[in-house]
Design an enzyme around this catalytic site. Sequence first.
Site, short mmCIF file in Angstrom:
data_model
loop_
_atom_site.label_atom_id
_atom_site.label_comp_id
_atom_site.label_asym_id
_atom_site.label_seq_id
_atom_site.Cartn_x
_atom_site.Cartn_y
_atom_site.Cartn_z
N MET A 43 0.77 -1.28 -0.04
CA MET A 43 -0.06 0.21 0.04
C MET A 43 0.99 1.26 -0.02
SD MET A 43 -3.59 -0.74 1.82
CE MET A 43 -3.23 -0.33 3.48
N ALA A 45 4.15 3.92 0.92
CA ALA A 45 5.00 4.36 2.01
C ALA A 45 5.92 3.34 2.44
CB ALA A 45 4.02 4.70 3.21
N GLY A 49 11.40 -2.91 5.39
CA GLY A 49 10.71 -3.95 5.36
C GLY A 49 10.06 -4.63 4.23
N HIS A 50 9.46 -3.59 3.52
CA HIS A 50 8.75 -3.87 2.24
C HIS A 50 10.07 -3.93 1.26
CE1 HIS A 50 5.67 -0.98 3.48
NE2 HIS A 50 5.07 -1.99 3.04
N GLU A 161 5.63 -10.98 7.90
CA GLU A 161 5.10 -11.77 8.89
C GLU A 161 4.28 -10.82 10.01
OE1 GLU A 161 7.92 -14.75 10.52
OE2 GLU A 161 6.87 -16.17 8.96
N LYS A 162 4.46 -9.52 9.75
CA LYS A 162 4.09 -8.49 10.73
C LYS A 162 2.79 -8.55 10.77
CE LYS A 162 3.93 -3.98 10.02
NZ LYS A 162 2.31 -3.91 10.15
N GLN A 166 -3.06 -11.71 8.39
CA GLN A 166 -3.48 -11.41 6.81
C GLN A 166 -2.87 -12.32 6.17
OE1 GLN A 166 -3.00 -7.34 4.65
NE2 GLN A 166 -1.18 -8.46 4.24
#
Length: 297
Positions: A43, A45, A49-50, A161-162, A166
């Site tokens: 999404m 921002a 991590g991304h 995994e955060k 989901q």
Amino acid sequence: MIIFSTFAPQFVAKAMKIFTRVNELREELDKREQAGIGFVPTMGALHAGHRSLVERARKENSTVVVSVFVNPTQFNDKNDLHRYPRTPEADARVLEQAGADFVLMPSVEEIYPEPDTRTFEFGAVDKVMEGATRPGHFNGVAQVVSRLFDIVRPARAYFGEKDFQQIAVVKAMVHQLGLPVQIVECPIVRGEDGLALSSRNTLLDKEHRAAAPHIYATLRAAVEKSHEMTPDELKAWVTAEVERNPLLKVVYYQSGPAPVDAATMQEVHDWNDAPRIQGCIAVMAGQIRLIDNIRIR
């Protein structure tokens, strides 16, 4: 060199194509081997991590696709939707550096040319934690992820995994729809102070940002405490310990709260109830909702 598709905004990128139109991306992907397509839905921002997801996809696939789309159907709070950070120019730079080949930055109308009225049923998996406290959230997640999978048709899709619950929902959706995609779980990336990296962290003011690492510190301590407490005792301890900081308010530790069975997302009341047990938490730091988790067993 930056390569843009028709109507693409003028962002900075190199050796990477940015698309705003679904059909143009699809034309490019039709030239590629499907078995070599790795996909990272985001999404925006974007943070480290991304980037770690894209870098892993780069190592494991010949073609890497990333989507940047703030999906309105998964927000039950419209203020949260409007407040969600949007940084497309910076996102393009991160993705170019991480090695993405194609980036989809579509409008809502491109993803949903008609209203998506589908309703998914996932049994118990989406009825607790985020599902219980954010009605409709996971149905919206299933809508957008299934739509993106239909567009990209990846062999592998990468999730951090955060967002532990989901991942369980997406796996259930993939099974339910019979989609030929492997869901790859990737470890949480944290800041030096232990806070799980999140796009929402940028919305924290100075005081709440300073308080937020206490969440993970408590989860780490909970792993040790679990050897001397029952699950029910531990949930009470975690809530009290987090809220020892007056700037933090626990929404749930699980849904009850309690550690959860990683396969079904249901509470356990004995450490022997499940082979793997994950402690999942949501905390309000002022007006900003933060989630995190840790393996207890």
